[in-house]
Design a protein around this motif. Structure first.
Motif, PDB file in Angstrom:
ATOM      1  N   PHE A 139      14.835  -1.311  13.201  1.00 59.20           N
ATOM      2  CA  PHE A 139      14.688  -2.768  13.224  1.00 59.20           C
ATOM      3  C   PHE A 139      13.632  -3.088  14.273  1.00 59.20           C
ATOM      4  N   PRO A 140      12.358  -3.260  13.873  1.00 55.84           N
ATOM      5  CA  PRO A 140      11.327  -3.625  14.839  1.00 55.84           C
ATOM      6  C   PRO A 140      11.356  -5.146  15.048  1.00 55.84           C
ATOM      7  N   GLU A 141      11.816  -5.576  16.203  1.00 52.21           N
ATOM      8  CA  GLU A 141      12.035  -6.996  16.451  1.00 52.21           C
ATOM      9  C   GLU A 141      10.762  -7.717  16.864  1.00 52.21           C
ATOM     10  N   ALA A 142      10.659  -8.982  16.401  1.00 55.93           N
ATOM     11  CA  ALA A 142       9.613  -9.919  16.817  1.00 55.93           C
ATOM     12  C   ALA A 142       8.206  -9.464  16.439  1.00 55.93           C
ATOM     13  N   LEU A 143       8.075  -8.788  15.284  1.00 57.81           N
ATOM     14  CA  LEU A 143       6.732  -8.563  14.749  1.00 57.81           C
ATOM     15  C   LEU A 143       6.196  -9.896  14.249  1.00 57.81           C
ATOM     16  N   THR A 144       4.891 -10.070  14.317  1.00 58.79           N
ATOM     17  CA  THR A 144       4.344 -11.402  14.062  1.00 58.79           C
ATOM     18  C   THR A 144       3.681 -11.554  12.697  1.00 58.79           C
ATOM     19  N   THR A 145       3.142 -10.473  12.144  1.00 60.43           N
ATOM     20  CA  THR A 145       2.387 -10.565  10.904  1.00 60.43           C
ATOM     21  C   THR A 145       2.840  -9.500   9.908  1.00 60.43           C
ATOM     22  N   LEU A 146       2.476  -9.688   8.655  1.00 54.09           N
ATOM     23  CA  LEU A 146       2.757  -8.669   7.647  1.00 54.09           C
ATOM     24  C   LEU A 146       2.040  -7.368   7.971  1.00 54.09           C
ATOM     25  N   ALA A 147       0.858  -7.473   8.557  1.00 53.60           N
ATOM     26  CA  ALA A 147       0.116  -6.267   8.928  1.00 53.60           C
ATOM     27  C   ALA A 147       0.891  -5.448   9.954  1.00 53.60           C
ATOM     28  N   GLU A 148       1.601  -6.105  10.853  1.00 50.90           N
ATOM     29  CA  GLU A 148       2.399  -5.373  11.832  1.00 50.90           C
ATOM     30  C   GLU A 148       3.573  -4.664  11.160  1.00 50.90           C
ATOM     31  N   PHE A 149       4.214  -5.334  10.209  1.00 51.25           N
ATOM     32  CA  PHE A 149       5.266  -4.658   9.458  1.00 51.25           C
ATOM     33  C   PHE A 149       4.700  -3.443   8.716  1.00 51.25           C
ATOM     34  N   GLU A 150       3.515  -3.595   8.143  1.00 53.11           N
ATOM     35  CA  GLU A 150       2.873  -2.473   7.438  1.00 53.11           C
ATOM     36  C   GLU A 150       2.608  -1.306   8.384  1.00 53.11           C
ATOM     37  N   ALA A 151       2.217  -1.596   9.601  1.00 48.79           N
ATOM     38  CA  ALA A 151       1.911  -0.536  10.560  1.00 48.79           C
ATOM     39  C   ALA A 151       3.152   0.282  10.899  1.00 48.79           C
ATOM     40  N   VAL A 152       4.276  -0.387  11.064  1.00 54.98           N
ATOM     41  CA  VAL A 152       5.512   0.351  11.343  1.00 54.98           C
ATOM     42  C   VAL A 152       5.942   1.128  10.105  1.00 54.98           C
ATOM     43  N   ARG A 153       5.769   0.523   8.944  1.00 55.08           N
ATOM     44  CA  ARG A 153       6.127   1.206   7.698  1.00 55.08           C
ATOM     45  C   ARG A 153       5.329   2.498   7.540  1.00 55.08           C
ATOM     46  N   ALA A 154       4.075   2.465   7.900  1.00 61.12           N
ATOM     47  CA  ALA A 154       3.235   3.661   7.769  1.00 61.12           C
ATOM     48  C   ALA A 154       3.636   4.757   8.743  1.00 61.12           C
ATOM     49  N   ALA A 155       4.341   4.376   9.804  1.00 60.97           N
ATOM     50  CA  ALA A 155       4.649   5.341  10.867  1.00 60.97           C
ATOM     51  C   ALA A 155       5.953   6.090  10.667  1.00 60.97           C
ATOM     52  N   VAL A 156       6.902   5.505   9.956  1.00 54.51           N
ATOM     53  CA  VAL A 156       8.221   6.123   9.814  1.00 54.51           C
ATOM     54  C   VAL A 156       8.648   6.105   8.348  1.00 54.51           C
TER      55      VAL A 156
END
Length: 300
Positions: free
Chosen positions: A189-206
């Motif tokens: 649960f990555p809290e307080a991400l601000t943009t869809l691009a930030e969600f994409e970055a975490v998705r690419a990592a794990v």
């Protein structure tokens, strides 16, 4: 009648199965047991139990004032009222490693399908407020390892929440997410991400399931379910939304009562008595009563 018929172990297995399917699961936040039943009735996939909501239910701010006993007790009341799996916000685990271990087993016993443990400093702060502090990596990983080691049902979902994005930036959030998965977290649960691009970055990592928090008036954009699905999110929560809606309507109703002396103009905003009785299953209780008390006394 009474409580859910689905066993907690079956709820956990069902949640695991659906997470592995790749679909995005919608978990609105229940602010009491009846709202959990309404969430199920409306066709959602799960129920979320927010620490902020449980604090607010007690009239307290979300700053780590609630106890394990209070949270586990209220979470049990909510989880047992629905056939859906419920995930609870367990804050920092109410202490350090040994406290985290106890928290996991208490939540298992309470019938939850899973929980998340965060990496904030005790006492924690609301995830969308400024001034948060996070623990060092060793402490964060120790909490997750303790949670994984303590669980007895392997299907009980151990989710790691990280608040480091707002403190040290996105790169730090990506790095910590990887480390939390290495420590055994089933989901992140990555809290307080601000943009869809930030969600994409975490998705690419794990490669574990990811949760997106769509709380209002916070730091994240209010993205649609489809937008979040498109960037690979697996669970989306609206933790405080139902409470905010209910309190907003309640406030306007009280204003109307003060000004007009009657709520006749607000009837269309209320849940009808018939709808409430149907949701509570009055008919089932009446049938049970009739089956138990259908006897007559012999003549004197």
């Amino acid at each position: 009648m009474l409580y859910a018929q689905t066993r907690p172990a079956d709820k956990r297995a069902a949640l695991r199965s659906r997470l592995s399917s790749g679909e995005i699961l919608r978990f609105p936040g229940a602010f009491n047991p009846l709202s959990a039943r309404l969430i199920e009735r409306k066709g959602f996939e799960g129920v979320y139990i927010s620490g902020a909501v449980l604090s607010a239910d007690l009239g307290l701010p979300d700053i780590g004032l609630t106890t394990l006993t209070e949270v586990a007790g209220r979470a049990k009341q909510i989880a047992r009222m629905t056939e859906l799996p419920a995930i609870v916000d367990a804050d920092t685990g109410f202490g350090e490693a040994m406290n985290v271990a106890r928290t996991v087993q208490e939540m298992e016993d309470a019938g939850l399908a899973g929980l998340h443990i965060e990496d904030q400093v005790n006492p924690k702060r609301c995830g969308h407020l400024d001034g948060k502090q996070v623990v060092d990596e060793y402490t964060a990983l120790q909490r997750i390892r303790a949670a994984v080691d303590a669980r007895r049902d392997p299907n009980f979902l151990i989710m790691a929440r990280t608040d480091i994005r707002a403190v040290e930036g996105l790169d730090a959030a990506v790095t910590r997410a990887k480390r939390l998965v290495d420590a055994g977290a089933d989901a992140v649960f990555p809290e307080a991400l601000t943009t869809l691009a930030e969600f994409e970055a975490v998705r690419a990592a794990v490669d574990v399931p990811l949760l997106a928090n769509m709380t209002e008036f916070g730091k994240s954009g209010l993205f649609t379910v489809q937008q979040l699905a498109d960037v690979g999110m697996n669970i989306v929560i609206w933790p405080v939304s139902l409470l905010r809606l209910a309190m907003g309507v309640a406030g306007r109703g009280l204003d109307e009562l003060m000004d007009a002396g009657s709520l006749a103009a607000r009837l269309d905003e209320m849940q009808h008595r018939a709808e409430l009785y149907e949701l509570i299953d009055y008919e089932g209780y009446n049938h049970f009563d009739s089956s138990v008390f259908n006897f007559t006394l012999p003549p004197a």
